[in-house]
Design an enzyme around this catalytic site. Structure first.
Site, PDB file in Angstrom:
ATOM      1  N   ARG A 179     -14.300  -7.140  -0.271  1.00  0.00           N
ATOM      2  CA  ARG A 179     -13.599  -6.928   1.004  1.00  0.00           C
ATOM      3  C   ARG A 179     -12.956  -5.545   1.015  1.00  0.00           C
ATOM      4  O   ARG A 179     -12.266  -5.154   0.097  1.00  0.00           O
ATOM      5  CB  ARG A 179     -12.539  -8.008   1.189  1.00  0.00           C
ATOM      6  CG  ARG A 179     -11.634  -7.820   2.415  1.00  0.00           C
ATOM      7  CD  ARG A 179     -10.369  -7.081   2.081  1.00  0.00           C
ATOM      8  NE  ARG A 179      -9.405  -7.078   3.184  1.00  0.00           N
ATOM      9  CZ  ARG A 179      -8.327  -6.296   3.209  1.00  0.00           C
ATOM     10  NH1 ARG A 179      -8.075  -5.478   2.216  1.00  0.00           N
ATOM     11  NH2 ARG A 179      -7.496  -6.337   4.226  1.00  0.00           N
ATOM     12  N   THR A 209       0.842  -1.192   0.000  1.00  0.00           N
ATOM     13  CA  THR A 209       0.000   0.000   0.000  1.00  0.00           C
ATOM     14  C   THR A 209       0.878   1.243   0.000  1.00  0.00           C
ATOM     15  O   THR A 209       1.977   1.231   0.542  1.00  0.00           O
ATOM     16  CB  THR A 209      -0.874  -0.028   1.277  1.00  0.00           C
ATOM     17  OG1 THR A 209      -1.830  -1.065   1.122  1.00  0.00           O
ATOM     18  CG2 THR A 209      -1.577   1.279   1.534  1.00  0.00           C
ATOM     19  N   GLY A 255      -0.091  -2.622   5.809  1.00  0.00           N
ATOM     20  CA  GLY A 255       0.001  -3.901   6.517  1.00  0.00           C
ATOM     21  C   GLY A 255      -1.289  -4.680   6.404  1.00  0.00           C
ATOM     22  O   GLY A 255      -2.185  -4.340   5.632  1.00  0.00           O
TER      23      GLY A 255
HETATM   24  N1  ASP Z   1      -3.597  -2.493   4.431  1.00  0.00           N
HETATM   25  C1  ASP Z   1      -3.956  -2.968   3.142  1.00  0.00           C
HETATM   26  C2  ASP Z   1      -5.219  -3.770   3.234  1.00  0.00           C
HETATM   27  O1  ASP Z   1      -5.354  -4.585   4.127  1.00  0.00           O
HETATM   28  C3  ASP Z   1      -2.893  -3.801   2.496  1.00  0.00           C
HETATM   29  C4  ASP Z   1      -1.522  -3.215   2.514  1.00  0.00           C
HETATM   30  O2  ASP Z   1      -1.190  -2.374   3.318  1.00  0.00           O
HETATM   31  O3  ASP Z   1      -0.718  -3.601   1.657  1.00  0.00           O
HETATM   32  O4  ASP Z   1      -6.049  -3.629   2.390  1.00  0.00           O
END
Ligand code: ASP
Length: 300
Positions: free
Chosen positions: A195, A167, A219
Site C-alpha cells: 500500500r 509522518t 494524516g
Molecule cells: N499520510 C501517511 C500515509 O497515509 C500517514 C501519516 O501521515 O502519518 O501514508
C-alpha cells in the site's frame, strides 16, 4: 499523539529545524535544508519515518518519501522501500541523478545502492514499541464486536480506532528565493503490504513550485490523495490567497469533502507560511530571520 510523546515530538521538530536552518544560514539551498531536516526526523524513533515507523500488516517497515525543488520542479520519490534508513536521501538522489521521478520497492533500493547508499535489514528499522502497537491493534481488530446482524462494524476506516499519524515533513525558503518541500513516512499502522500512501505522491503529500508554494501534509493518506491536497493548497496560494488561510481551508476541504483528517505545513516564496490541522495535535516548528517558535497543540 499520546500525552507521553509530546515532549519527544517538540524536541524532534526543533532538532530538525536546527539542521535545516544550519544549511540555510551558510547559504545552502532550500532543497538541501528540507533534506537535512527530514533526515533528522527519520533518524528519530519518535516519528513514523525511518527506524521506529509504524508496521504494516506483516510486521514489516515499508517506507515512502518525496522531495521536490520549487525552482526547477524536479522531484524524486521512493515508495514501499524496506531497506533504507533514510528514504529521503534516496529520493534526493533520484531528483539529482535520474531522468525519472519515482522508484518503488527493490528497484528503488537497487538505484540507491548503486549510488552509494548502504542498505539495511528490515529488522534494523523495527523497534519494540511498534511491535507492541501492531500486536495490540491487531488483537483489537480481532476482538471487535459484531452488530446484531453479524456484521463487523469496522469498515476499514482508520477513523474507527484511535490512530495517530506521525509522518514528517519540511518546507524551506533559501536566500536565492527558492522553495522546496520533503515528506517521509512509514505510512499507516497495519497497512496492507504494497500500500502506498499520499506522502510520496507529487501534489498529494508533498509539492513545491516557486510560482505557488511548498507544502507537506500528514494524516490519513487515502482521503488526502483523492484531493491531491498539497497541490490544491499551492493553487490557492498561486491564486493570491495567504498560506495561513489556504492551509486552514485545505483542512476544511479535507474534512468536508472526504471526511479526512490530517495536517499541513505550507510556505510561499515571499516567506508567508501556514500551519493547520484538523486533528487534536500536530507538532511543528518554524524559524525565520526574525522569529522562532515551536508547538504542538492547536486545538481546533
Ligand atoms: N499520510 C501517511 C500515509 O497515509 C500517514 C501519516 O501521515 O502519518 O501514508
Amino acid at each position: 499523539m499520546p500525552d507521553d510523546m509530546v515532549e519527544a515530538h517538540i524536541r524532534g521538530v526543533n532538532n530538525a529545524l536546527s539542521a535545516g536552518w544550519r544549511v540555510l544560514e551558510r547559504g545552502g539551498s532550500a532543497l538541501d535544508a528540507v533534506e537535512e531536516a527530514v533526515v533528522i526526523m527519520e533518524d528519530d524513533e519518535t516519528f513514523d519515518a525511518g527506524r521506529g515507523s509504524f508496521l504494516n500488516r506483516d510486521g514489516r517497515v515499508q517506507l515512502d518519501a518525496l522531495i521536490m525543488d520549487g525552482a526547477t520542479l524536479r522531484a524524486g520519490g521512493v515508495g514501499c522501500v524496506e531497506h533504507l534508513r533514510n528514504p529521503v536521501r534516496a529520493a534526493r538522489k533520484i531528483l539529482s541523478e535520474s531522468p525519472h521521478v519515482y522508484f518503488v520497492a527493490e528497484g528503488a533500493e537497487k538505484f540507491a545502492a548503486e549510488r552509494g547508499i548502504v542498505l539495511c535489514k528490515n529488522e534494523d528499522l523495527v523497534i519494540p514499541r511498534e511491535v507492541e502497537r501492531l500486536r495490540s491493534y491487531q488483537s483489537e481488530l480481532a476482538n471487535r464486536t459484531l452488530d446484531h446482524d453479524g456484521n463487523d462494524l469496522f469498515a476499514g476506516s482508520p477513523d474507527d480506532l484511535t490512530i495517530s499519524h506521525d509522518t514528517v515533513g519540511a518546507v524551506a525558503l533559501d536566500r536565492n528565493g527558492n522553495i522546496a518541500a520533503a515528506t517521509s513516512t512509514g505510512g499507516t499502522l497495519n497497512k496492507a503490504p504494497g500500500r502506498l500512501g499520499d506522502s510520496s505522491l507529487i501534489g498529494c503529500g508533498c509539492y513545491a513550485d516557486n510560482e505557488s508554494a511548498a507544502a507537506s501534509t500528514t494524516g490519513w493518506g487515502e482521503p488526502i490523495m483523492k484531493l491531491v491536497l498539497a497541490k490544491w493548497t499551492a493553487d490557492r496560494i498561486a491564486a493570491g490567497n495567504l498560506p495561513e488561510w489556504s492551509a486552514q481551508e485545505a483542512m476544511n476541504y479535507l474534512k468536508q469533502r472526504v471526511n479526512g483528517h490530517g495536517g499541513i505545513i505550507v510556505l510561499s516564496r515571499d516567506g508567508h507560511f501556514g500551519i493547520a490541522h484538523n486533528t487534536p495535535r500536530m507538532a511543528w516548528a518554524y524559524k525565520t530571520v526574525k522569529k522562532q517558535d515551536a508547538g504542538i497543540i492547536r486545538e481546533n
